[in-house]
Design a protein around this motif. Structure first.
Motif, PDB file in Angstrom:
ATOM      1  N   PRO A  44       0.803  -1.224   0.000  1.00  0.00           N
ATOM      2  CA  PRO A  44       0.000   0.000   0.000  1.00  0.00           C
ATOM      3  C   PRO A  44       0.840   1.281   0.000  1.00  0.00           C
ATOM      4  N   ALA A  45       2.035   1.242   0.573  1.00  0.00           N
ATOM      5  CA  ALA A  45       2.910   2.419   0.589  1.00  0.00           C
ATOM      6  C   ALA A  45       3.403   2.771  -0.817  1.00  0.00           C
ATOM      7  N   GLU A  46       3.307   1.854  -1.765  1.00  0.00           N
ATOM      8  CA  GLU A  46       3.781   2.070  -3.133  1.00  0.00           C
ATOM      9  C   GLU A  46       2.642   2.250  -4.135  1.00  0.00           C
ATOM     10  N   ALA A  47       1.422   2.378  -3.655  1.00  0.00           N
ATOM     11  CA  ALA A  47       0.249   2.428  -4.540  1.00  0.00           C
ATOM     12  C   ALA A  47       0.305   3.577  -5.545  1.00  0.00           C
ATOM     13  N   GLU A  48       0.868   4.720  -5.155  1.00  0.00           N
ATOM     14  CA  GLU A  48       0.917   5.879  -6.049  1.00  0.00           C
ATOM     15  C   GLU A  48       2.220   5.968  -6.838  1.00  0.00           C
ATOM     16  N   GLN A  49       3.104   4.989  -6.660  1.00  0.00           N
ATOM     17  CA  GLN A  49       4.307   4.947  -7.487  1.00  0.00           C
ATOM     18  C   GLN A  49       3.934   4.475  -8.890  1.00  0.00           C
ATOM     19  N   LEU A  50       4.831   4.705  -9.851  1.00  0.00           N
ATOM     20  CA  LEU A  50       4.509   4.433 -11.247  1.00  0.00           C
ATOM     21  C   LEU A  50       4.824   3.002 -11.655  1.00  0.00           C
ATOM     22  N   VAL A  51       3.829   2.362 -12.241  1.00  0.00           N
ATOM     23  CA  VAL A  51       4.049   1.078 -12.892  1.00  0.00           C
ATOM     24  C   VAL A  51       4.501   1.324 -14.337  1.00  0.00           C
ATOM     25  N   TRP A  52       4.152   2.507 -14.863  1.00  0.00           N
ATOM     26  CA  TRP A  52       4.610   2.910 -16.193  1.00  0.00           C
ATOM     27  C   TRP A  52       4.379   4.396 -16.373  1.00  0.00           C
ATOM     28  N   GLY A  53       5.339   5.072 -16.987  1.00  0.00           N
ATOM     29  CA  GLY A  53       5.201   6.475 -17.327  1.00  0.00           C
ATOM     30  C   GLY A  53       6.031   6.781 -18.551  1.00  0.00           C
ATOM     31  N   GLN A  54       5.690   7.883 -19.220  1.00  0.00           N
ATOM     32  CA  GLN A  54       6.403   8.244 -20.440  1.00  0.00           C
ATOM     33  C   GLN A  54       6.318   9.742 -20.689  1.00  0.00           C
ATOM     34  N   VAL A  55       7.382  10.289 -21.238  1.00  0.00           N
ATOM     35  CA  VAL A  55       7.383  11.627 -21.823  1.00  0.00           C
ATOM     36  C   VAL A  55       7.558  11.425 -23.318  1.00  0.00           C
ATOM     37  N   ASP A  56       6.680  12.041 -24.102  1.00  0.00           N
ATOM     38  CA  ASP A  56       6.711  11.919 -25.557  1.00  0.00           C
ATOM     39  C   ASP A  56       6.603  13.325 -26.139  1.00  0.00           C
ATOM     40  N   ALA A  57       7.706  13.824 -26.700  1.00  0.00           N
ATOM     41  CA  ALA A  57       7.753  15.192 -27.199  1.00  0.00           C
ATOM     42  C   ALA A  57       7.727  15.237 -28.723  1.00  0.00           C
TER      43      ALA A  57
END
Length: 139
Positions: A44-57
């Motif tokens: 539960p302490a990691e619930a808001e951590q990212l399982v996936w993220g990306q920057v696409d410019a």
């Protein structure tokens, strides 16, 4: 058929901040999915951590990242990879360098080199090493 290679960065709790920083540097769209969003919460302490993220410019820059859960072994390591940032405009490369250098450790200042009109190396505030240069024609 087209194949694209995208650098995927692994963090332990810093992925959101790192991707936010890279978006500030390069612009573009930021996509974030948490462990909660994916219904994949182990701790539960990691619930808001990212399982996936990306920057696409629009300028072609793209990077992905996630937070390695505490249930998996992970170590930042020593120079496990470099991210190579190449361009053909000295003004654009210099501007990106200046933004990446915010809070970074510069190993090689951005300057002319024997193989490129501009080259530099730094480790940003998230521990990612960047090699930045202007692509030069090979003789």
């Amino acid at each position: 058929m087209t194949v694209t290679a995208v650098t995927h960065l692994n963090f332990r709790g810093d992925a959101r901040a790192a991707l936010g920083f890279y978006r500030e540097v390069f612009g573009g769209e930021l996509s974030l999915f948490t462990y909660r969003d994916m219904d994949a919460v182990e701790d539960p302490a990691e619930a808001e951590q990212l399982v996936w993220g990306q920057v696409d410019a629009e300028n072609g820059f793209r990077v992905m990242a996630y937070d390695v859960p505490s249930s998996r072994l992970w170590s930042r390591g020593e120079d496990p990879f470099f991210v190579s940032l190449r361009g053909d405009s000295a003004d654009e490369i210099t501007a990106l360098w200046k933004r990446l250098a915010d809070g970074a450790t510069v190993a090689v200042p951005l300057a002319p080199s024997p193989w490129a009109p501009l080259y530099g190396m730094l480790t940003d505030r998230f521990g990612v090493t960047w090699v930045v240069d202007i692509a030069a024609a090979r003789p």
